[in-house]
Scaffold this motif. Structure first.
Motif, mmCIF file in Angstrom:
data_model
loop_
_atom_site.group_PDB
_atom_site.id
_atom_site.type_symbol
_atom_site.label_atom_id
_atom_site.label_comp_id
_atom_site.label_asym_id
_atom_site.label_seq_id
_atom_site.Cartn_x
_atom_site.Cartn_y
_atom_site.Cartn_z
ATOM 1 N N LEU A 143 49.428 88.791 -9.311
ATOM 2 C CA LEU A 143 49.914 87.395 -9.224
ATOM 3 C C LEU A 143 51.294 87.205 -9.997
ATOM 4 O O LEU A 143 52.292 86.645 -9.138
ATOM 5 C CB LEU A 143 48.921 86.447 -9.223
ATOM 6 C CG LEU A 143 47.730 86.353 -8.308
ATOM 7 C CD1 LEU A 143 46.816 85.110 -8.743
ATOM 8 C CD2 LEU A 143 48.258 86.153 -6.883
ATOM 9 N N GLU A 301 43.304 84.417 -5.261
ATOM 10 C CA GLU A 301 44.520 84.299 -4.512
ATOM 11 C C GLU A 301 45.135 83.046 -3.747
ATOM 12 O O GLU A 301 46.083 82.670 -4.044
ATOM 13 C CB GLU A 301 44.990 85.647 -3.710
ATOM 14 C CG GLU A 301 44.461 86.661 -4.414
ATOM 15 C CD GLU A 301 43.142 87.300 -4.448
ATOM 16 O OE1 GLU A 301 43.053 88.401 -4.237
ATOM 17 O OE2 GLU A 301 42.443 86.503 -4.104
ATOM 18 N N ASP A 302 44.078 82.528 -3.219
ATOM 19 C CA ASP A 302 44.343 81.245 -2.175
ATOM 20 C C ASP A 302 44.578 79.950 -3.118
ATOM 21 O O ASP A 302 45.633 79.175 -3.070
ATOM 22 C CB ASP A 302 43.266 80.895 -1.290
ATOM 23 C CG ASP A 302 43.191 81.980 -0.153
ATOM 24 O OD1 ASP A 302 44.293 82.878 0.159
ATOM 25 O OD2 ASP A 302 41.992 82.123 0.418
ATOM 26 N N ARG A 305 47.989 80.327 -4.705
ATOM 27 C CA ARG A 305 49.175 80.106 -3.499
ATOM 28 C C ARG A 305 49.240 78.683 -3.214
ATOM 29 O O ARG A 305 50.192 78.137 -3.117
ATOM 30 C CB ARG A 305 48.900 80.912 -2.421
ATOM 31 C CG ARG A 305 49.577 80.787 -1.277
ATOM 32 C CD ARG A 305 49.419 81.639 -0.142
ATOM 33 N NE ARG A 305 47.872 81.656 0.191
ATOM 34 C CZ ARG A 305 47.772 80.653 1.169
ATOM 35 N NH1 ARG A 305 48.293 79.856 1.469
ATOM 36 N NH2 ARG A 305 46.376 80.661 1.338
#
Length: 447
Positions: A143, A301-302, A305
């Protein structure tokens, strides 16, 4: 036939082999009459243990719990933390009172087949833990720096070299690094929690009152047991019983009594900080994702984001990823130490320090590389949560021997558990086993 533990003098321990011999009794403690000066000498092991209570596996379960069920599972985090404080206090007792780590105590008291089985289960638990820690660190590197996941796993694995370097300078340097990283995580998530503007009335309610759906909703129970497995980790019980022996306190009854007292202060302070971090992750997930209708956010990751756009704060996702990297790196350090304690204690292997560290690291890292190579970037949340459920399943195989040993006056002598403590410890052990059994019944019979 089981071997009886006789005597707890330093000489007696030396004959049996010390736990982590390169750092055994290497940290000096103050004999000052001032309480806080003496306490400072014992601060450290509890913080190394607390790392396992806020590792990336916790992040996965807390994110899933908060986004899907709001604040409802905060009670599970609180309950798990109270269980952790109790169980880690028993690990301290074994390490200081009997001068054995838990693996050594199992080897001394139990038959060879039972010991072999417990060793295998402990290695499975460490591998499951490392799966979460290494994947978490690799995700953070991806990330922040766009490094491929598999490359990130390999980079994260070289923490063994950092341990060797810091230990060469003194065990306090390793403890200091861990404390700095824990402080970084706490500050960063404190910022995230303030930015998320949570509702404090539901938080207070769900911290102290369990949800009525916890035992009837299979999904909630699954994540709840995942939180339990992510919070109370079996390898931490082995590790803590070893780390408390790094202090150079008088190996007398009075010296041990004081060491147990200060080690419990250390553990309680560190685990309270872990409680704050875990609760903060769930609260942020509930306040940001659940409240906005994003109830299926479980992938790290979501979360990265979505945080910045949902909060309207540039850099919120970066703060999240930096905290994740600190958490993952911290956890892999202590996971490697736990692997060494388990291998040395159960198998009584005598190898050069660098070989021991490399072997224990490979035990944990090889399964992780295989899993990441097979699954790649997809399904990391499911893998992380599954790893925590596996940890919870293994927990009873460390907890029951720990409670049995600390309740045995032949082993512990005057440090044996009092009757109220013995009852509380057995209740916790049975509750953990019962929750895992109920989860298995639900999984296999679809209840």
């Amino acid at each position: 036939m089981a071997t009886q533990i006789t005597g707890t003098t330093k000489a007696g321990v030396a004959e049996r082999g010390t736990s982590m011999p390169e750092v055994f009794s290497s940290v000096q403690v103050s004999r000052s009459p001032q309480f806080w000066r003496r306490l400072l000498g014992f601060l450290g092991p509890g913080f190394l243990i607390s790392v396992g209570y806020m590792d990336p596996g916790n992040w996965a379960t807390d994110l899933a719990a908060g986004s899907r069920y709001g604040y409802s599972l905060l009670f599970v985090i609180m309950l798990s933390n109270l269980m952790a404080i109790l169980l880690q206090s028993l690990a301290i007792k074994v390490g200081v009172g009997a001068e054995l780590d838990l693996a050594q105590a199992c080897r001394a008291q139990l038959s060879r087949p039972v010991n072999f089985g417990l060793w295998v289960l402990a290695e499975i638990a460490i591998a499951a833990c490392d799966l979460a820690e290494v994947i978490g660190s690799a995700i953070a590197l991806q990330l922040l720096f766009h490094i491929p996941l598999l490359v990130g796993v390999v980079i994260t694995s070289i923490d063994v070299l950092l341990i060797l370097l810091l230990e060469h300078r003194g065990f306090r340097y390793l403890e200091a690094l861990v404390m700095v990283l824990i402080g970084t995580i706490a500050v960063l998530f404190g910022i995230e929690m303030v930015l998320s503007r949570p509702e404090f009335a539901p938080i207070l309610k769900h911290l102290f009152v369990p949800s009525s759906q916890l035992l009837t909703n299979p999904g909630m129970l699954y994540i709840g047991i995942g939180i339990l497995g992510a919070t109370v980790m079996p390898h931490n019980l082995y590790l803590h019983s070893s780390l408390v022996q790094t202090r150079n306190y008088p190996r007398t009854d009075a010296g041990k009594r004081e060491a147990i007292r200060f080690a419990n202060f250390d553990s309680a302070i560190a685990l309270t900080m872990a409680l704050f971090v875990n609760a903060a992750i769930l609260i942020v997930a509930a306040a940001v994702f659940h409240r906005s209708g994003h109830t299926e956010v479980a992938e790290i990751e979501d979360a990265y984001r979505l945080l910045s756009p949902l909060l309207g704060v540039t850099g919120a996702g970066a703060i999240f990823a930096i905290a994740l990297l600190a958490s993952g790196q911290n956890s892999t350090l202590t996971g490697t130490l736990a692997g060494q304690v388990v291998m040395e204690g159960f198998l009584h292997i005598s190898l050069p320090k660098w070989k021991r560290r490399l072997i224990t690291r490979l035990f944990a890292i090889v399964p992780t590389v295989i899993v990441v190579a097979l699954y790649g970037e997809h399904g990391t949340a499911r893998l992380l949560i599954l790893s925590q459920v596996i940890l919870s399943m293994q927990l009873s195989f460390a907890v029951f021997p720990l409670v049995a040993f600390t309740s045995n006056p032949r082993i512990m002598r005057q440090f044996v558990n009092s009757m109220p403590l013995k009852i509380a410890a057995w209740v916790v052990a049975i509750v953990i086993a019962g929750l895992n059994l109920w989860l298995l019944i639900q999984i296999f019979f679809g209840i």
